[in-house]
Design a protein around this motif. Structure first.
Motif, mmCIF file in Angstrom:
data_model
loop_
_atom_site.group_PDB
_atom_site.id
_atom_site.type_symbol
_atom_site.label_atom_id
_atom_site.label_comp_id
_atom_site.label_asym_id
_atom_site.label_seq_id
_atom_site.Cartn_x
_atom_site.Cartn_y
_atom_site.Cartn_z
ATOM 1 N N SER A 69 9.679 21.599 -30.143
ATOM 2 C CA SER A 69 8.923 21.467 -31.388
ATOM 3 C C SER A 69 7.505 20.987 -31.141
ATOM 4 O O SER A 69 6.703 20.903 -32.056
ATOM 5 C CB SER A 69 9.652 20.494 -32.335
ATOM 6 O OG SER A 69 9.963 19.296 -31.660
ATOM 7 N N ASP A 95 12.784 19.448 -24.387
ATOM 8 C CA ASP A 95 13.772 20.019 -25.312
ATOM 9 C C ASP A 95 13.611 21.535 -25.186
ATOM 10 O O ASP A 95 12.946 22.184 -26.003
ATOM 11 C CB ASP A 95 13.498 19.524 -26.737
ATOM 12 C CG ASP A 95 14.699 19.748 -27.646
ATOM 13 O OD1 ASP A 95 15.620 20.474 -27.230
ATOM 14 O OD2 ASP A 95 14.702 19.206 -28.759
ATOM 15 N N ASP A 147 9.303 14.588 -24.076
ATOM 16 C CA ASP A 147 10.152 14.666 -25.277
ATOM 17 C C ASP A 147 11.515 15.172 -24.838
ATOM 18 O O ASP A 147 11.664 16.321 -24.447
ATOM 19 C CB ASP A 147 9.511 15.633 -26.290
ATOM 20 C CG ASP A 147 10.294 15.689 -27.589
ATOM 21 O OD1 ASP A 147 11.057 14.743 -27.875
ATOM 22 O OD2 ASP A 147 10.159 16.693 -28.324
ATOM 23 N N SER A 203 10.615 13.610 -31.219
ATOM 24 C CA SER A 203 9.426 14.455 -31.066
ATOM 25 C C SER A 203 8.252 13.864 -31.840
ATOM 26 O O SER A 203 7.108 13.898 -31.365
ATOM 27 C CB SER A 203 9.724 15.876 -31.542
ATOM 28 O OG SER A 203 10.838 16.372 -30.840
HETATM 29 MG MG LIG Z 1 12.837 16.780 -31.051
#
Ligand SMILES: [Mg+2]
Ligand SMILES: Nc1ncnc2c1ncn2[C@@H]1O[C@H](COP(=O)(O)OP(=O)(O)OP(=O)(O)O)[C@@H](O)[C@H]1O
Length: 400
Positions: free
Chosen positions: A159, A154, A240, A131
């Motif tokens: 995040s 994700d 990501d 990330s």
């Molecule tokens: Mg991550």
């Protein structure tokens, strides 16, 4: 020649692999555009005939590189030979009809535009900095004036909203050319560029909400982010990935086979072994690995002493093992973590080595991506489009 244990691909399998090779100017894959001709296979060598719209096409080197790297993921393939040819005027006209149809489709379609280069940031295990790499590369590409989509795949460990300082909820809107509402990505200007970001973190009530999605639902969520988002123009889409390998990667391979993986590893040899699994998965799902990024490389204290907290050499070893370039080594720097916590990627504020390495990696990605605008004229587009003069009105009229 090394012994080959795996059977030769069928012609259809080769054609499927070639469907991941996009002519960036015409915005479609070379098989459906009719550019890929005869395919023959013998002794680990695939020979493929490729017709260019015009012989001196400046995209030729890029197409050649793409064909090679797509076919070489097949374990049987040792070598790829290309017989170059040139289209006849009729063939060129047919291709232009199709390209026009695509251009029209893309104008109203909310799927990821074919002109966007797709980079998925992956790793074999969690916590290696995927990330952090995603937000810093995306921010560096935007700072270079690019329009960059960021997809937080994700789904339940999101995040990205926090790391980019973009907590706002996503809105859906009716957009022209679509009969159902589309998700509008949240936007953040960076220099002359733009980030367009989607994450499940922008759908849930707050960061603490646990999302217990598995398997099919994960794939569905990513599919929705690819298809039901009004992405508009994008130069890059940076994805990501969740830690490890699995459903999301397989789903991505099916939905966006032109995705390039950037594999993140720490310098530890144990991490590198795990990261190889991500590369193996890539090979099996026929995604291309575009490079390795080593993160959490040696920490240098203010006195200039270097501490290799997580070992050394893992990034280079992994890159060598899968036969790709080590794009950079990002040192451990507290500013990387602090920047992510503050929603300001270090690449936008920092002057340390980590920021510089992220900028260099972004620059090498830009250098490695053909600029379609600069290559106008490759397909003799202007003259031919005028000549063809076909107006395609409905999607079901898609040219064969
Ligand atoms: Mg991550
Ligand atoms: N180069 C670095 N220097 C210092 N801290 C770093 C660096 N890279 C990442 N970190 C920190 O390490 C932690 C893990 O990083 P990150 O969340 O980017 O990893 P990840 O691979 O995305 O993890 P996950 O698999 O859980 O999604 C974070 O706290 C991050 O701020």
């Amino acid at each position: 020649m090394s012994q080959r244990t795996s059977p030769a691909p069928t012609i259809e399998e080769v054609r499927n692999l070639l469907r991941a090779v996009i002519d960036p100017e015409l915005g479609d894959n070379i098989v459906d555009l009719g550019m890929a001709g005869d395919i023959t296979m013998a002794d680990g060598i695939v020979t493929i005939g490729v017709k260019l719209t015009i012989r001196g096409c400046p995209l030729r080197a890029q197409i050649q590189k793409d064909i090679r790297s797509r076919l070489e993921v097949h374990p049987w393939v040792q070598k790829v030979k290309i017989d170059w040819g040139e289209m006849t005027a009729d063939e060129r006209s047919a291709v232009m009809t199709r390209a026009r149809w695509n251009a029209r489709e893309n104008a109203t379609d909310t799927a990821v535009p074919t002109s966007a280069r797709v980079l998925a940031i992956a790793s074999g295990k969690g916590g290696v900095g995927k990330s952090s790499v995603t937000v810093n590369l995306a921010a560096a590409l935007a700072a270079a004036g690019k329009t960059v989509g960021v997809l937080d795949a994700d789904i339940w460990g999101f995040s990205i909203p926090r790391m980019l300082g973009m907590p706002d909820r996503l809105e859906a809107e009716r957009v022209e050319g679509s009969d159902k509402p589309k998700i509008i990505p949240n936007e953040r200007r960076v220099g002359n560029g733009l980030l367009k970001v989607v994450s499940t973190g922008m759908l849930v009530e707050d960061e603490g909400t646990a999302l217990m999605w598995r398997g099919l639902m994960l794939t569905k969520a990513v599919e929705q982010f690819l298809n039901d988002v009004h992405w508009g123009h994008l130069d890059y889409l940076v994805i990501d990935m969740p830690p490890g390998t699995g459903d999301v990667q397989m789903g991505l391979a099916r939905m966006l086979p032109r995705t390039d993986l950037l594999i993140v590893t720490t310098p530890a040899v144990s991490a590198q072994k795990v990261a190889i699994r991500a590369a193996d998965m890539a090979r099996r799902s026929f995604l291309r690995v575009a490079g390795v990024i080593e993160n959490m490389s040696a920490f240098e204290c203010e006195h200039g002493t270097s501490y290799a907290l997580f070992g050394t050499g893992g990034g280079q070893a992994l890159a060598d093992e899968i036969g790709v370039e080590l794009l950079g080594q990002v040192p451990i720097e507290p500013t990387v973590a602090a920047g992510s916590d503050a929603g300001e990627p270090v690449v936008l504020t920092g002057t340390g080595i980590a920021a510089q390495v992220f900028l260099q990696i972004a620059a090498s990605i830009i250098e490695d991506t053909p600029d379609v605008e600069d290559m106008a004229g490759c397909s003799a587009r202007d003259g031919d489009v005028a000549e063809v003069g076909v107006t395609v009105r409905r999607t079901q009229d898609r040219p064969a």
